[in-house]
Design an enzyme around this catalytic site. Structure first.
Site, PDB file in Angstrom:
ATOM      1  N   LYS A   1     -50.331 -13.535   4.527  1.00 18.27           N
ATOM      2  CA  LYS A   1     -51.003 -14.358   5.560  1.00 18.27           C
ATOM      3  C   LYS A   1     -52.320 -14.818   4.952  1.00 18.27           C
ATOM      4  CE  LYS A   1     -52.986 -10.018   7.605  1.00 18.27           C
ATOM      5  NZ  LYS A   1     -52.590  -9.072   8.518  1.00 18.27           N
TER       6      LYS A   1
ATOM      7  N   TYR B   1     -85.616 -19.060   2.942  1.00 18.05           N
ATOM      8  CA  TYR B   1     -85.690 -19.290   4.266  1.00 18.05           C
ATOM      9  C   TYR B   1     -86.317 -17.990   4.739  1.00 18.05           C
ATOM     10  CZ  TYR B   1     -83.009 -23.740   4.468  1.00 18.05           C
ATOM     11  OH  TYR B   1     -82.603 -24.805   4.364  1.00 18.05           O
TER      12      TYR B   1
HETATM   13  C1  LIG Z   1     -52.581  -7.826   7.730  1.00 14.71           C
HETATM   14  C2  LIG Z   1     -51.416  -6.760   7.876  1.00 14.71           C
HETATM   15  C3  LIG Z   1     -51.091  -5.691   7.152  1.00 14.71           C
HETATM   16  C4  LIG Z   1     -51.700  -5.574   5.747  1.00 14.71           C
HETATM   17  O1  LIG Z   1     -52.936  -4.768   5.685  1.00 14.71           O
HETATM   18  P1  LIG Z   1     -53.836  -4.487   4.571  1.00 14.71           P
HETATM   19  O2  LIG Z   1     -54.761  -3.443   5.380  1.00 14.71           O
HETATM   20  O3  LIG Z   1     -54.235  -5.669   4.004  1.00 14.71           O
HETATM   21  O4  LIG Z   1     -52.831  -3.778   3.677  1.00 14.71           O
HETATM   22  C5  LIG Z   1     -49.821  -5.129   7.442  1.00 14.71           C
HETATM   23  N1  LIG Z   1     -49.192  -5.008   8.563  1.00 14.71           N
HETATM   24  C6  LIG Z   1     -49.627  -6.080   9.410  1.00 14.71           C
HETATM   25  C7  LIG Z   1     -48.884  -6.157  10.898  1.00 14.71           C
HETATM   26  C8  LIG Z   1     -50.914  -7.082   9.132  1.00 14.71           C
HETATM   27  O5  LIG Z   1     -51.124  -7.741  10.147  1.00 14.71           O
END
Ligand SMILES: *Cc1c(COP(=O)(O)O)cnc(C)c1O
Length: 357
Positions: free
Chosen positions: A42, A262
């Protein structure tokens, strides 16, 4: 297969090490018995480039994404493996797309069941029944699971019903809620025969929570960052996949008492060289980073002063360098986890942010 680099019209440069990605996938494999693996890709594969990452993970059994559009991009790229969509469909049109592209949506709301009941598709799909065992995000309450299951079971357009949950605290292996969530999940799935299950993110995989589940869902570990605060990626035998580089564009000899950046909150404790690097929060370098590690011409040094939109300042005391030298913000030498910690965030956010720029 070749690695790829993406150079923006700004100074920052992202490189992706696909061999490191494949190494990390093999690390996931070490934790499998005969589970299938769906790399989680994702958010543009956590900023690493969706399609390039997918092509490099040829041994994956499927992939996991958050949204329908991400899955369709994979189908249009020619991927025929199972694709799980963790947020499921959001409306009737997206449900149709699930049938059209053979996607596996997670179902977590009654209104999704209602849409399914009304659906007239002649095709059939697998789905995930998502259960809230303690994460409190997406998922049916335990008391509602059986009714949801029965509705899906009696629907001829549904093939396999898998059970899925997500841990809230897998990054803290000793946290009591991990076992509570697991117990809850096991008690619930014991009511059904031949259940197909998916439970573990990276942290849960690395701590071997529920080894006998069907589908593992590794994300961050594939990208070579650690899900744990007190264990480095190197300790977990993971290799960094993304490197973020910029260039040293100025070396200034400042005097004791002169301020940098800054707010003038960093003041030179002595006469010293200060370097300016052409990357900032406009490129995804975290604005709240404080005292973070960075490498100039291969030598580790520290960020000083506040992060600007287009530049950062570094302490060059004891560093051999010239203008034009390469600066590594994170990658093989500088751990993205350390930079994230210095900015009070997690590597996930840094990787996603940079990948957007
Ligand atoms: C993002 C996600 C993962 C992966 O999690 P990581 O901590 O990056 O391994 C697994 N399952 C779901 C439902 C997620 O949203």
């Amino acid at each position: 297969m070749s690695d790829f680099k993406k150079e923006s019209h700004r100074g920052a440069k992202i490189s992706i090490d696909l061999a490191a990605l494949q190494h990390n996938f093999q690390q996931v494999k070490k934790h499998t018995i005969n589970n299938k693996i769906m790399p989680v890709i994702k958010a543009n594969a956590y900023g690493h480039g969706l399609l390039q990452v997918v092509d490099a993970l040829a041994d994956a059994d499927g992939f996991g994404v958050a949204q329908i559009a991400e899955a369709i991009a994979l189908r249009e790229h020619g991927i025929e493996k199972p694709l799980s969509v963790f947020q499921g469909f959001l409306n009737a049109e997206q449900l149709n797309l699930c049938f059209q592209f053979n996607l596996r949506p997670a179902i977590h709301q009654q209104w999704q069941l209602d849409l399914l009941k009304k659906n007239t598709a002649t095709a059939s799909i697998d789905i995930w029944l998502k259960i809230n065992t303690g994460m409190g995000r997406l998922g049916f309450q335990l008391a509602d699971v059986d009714a949801a299951y029965q509705q899906l079971h009696s629907n001829p357009s549904i093939n396999q019903i898998g059970f899925m949950m997500h841990f809230a605290n897998a990054d803290e292996p000793a946290h009591l809620s991990n076992q509570q969530q697991l117990e809850c999940f096991k008690n619930m799935t014991d009511n059904y025969e031949n259940t197909v299950t998916s439970v573990s993110n990276s942290a849960a995989i690395l701590t071997n929570l529920l080894p006998q589940q069907n589908w593992l869902r590794p994300g961050i570990m594939l990208y070579g960052a650690s899900p744990f605060a007190n264990k480095s990626a190197a300790q977990l035998q993971l290799k960094p996949v993304m490197s973020l580089h910029a260039e040293l564009i100025a070396i200034n000899q400042l005097q004791k008492g002169q301020a940098v950046g800054y707010g003038s909150d960093w003041v030179c404790p002595q006469d010293m060289p200060v370097g300016i690097v052409n990357i900032g929060y406009g490129d995804g370098y975290p604005r709240l980073a404080t005292d973070s590690p960075i490498a100039v011409n291969g030598q580790k040094c520290r960020l000083i002063g506040r992060v600007s939109m287009d530049s950062i300042a570094v302490d060059l005391r004891g560093i051999k360098c010239n203008c034009g030298d390469e600066v590594e913000c994170w990658g093989a030498q500088i751990s993205v986890d350390e930079v994230a910690t210095s900015a009070q965030t997690i590597s996930y956010e840094l990787l996603c942010n940079v990948g957007r720029h």
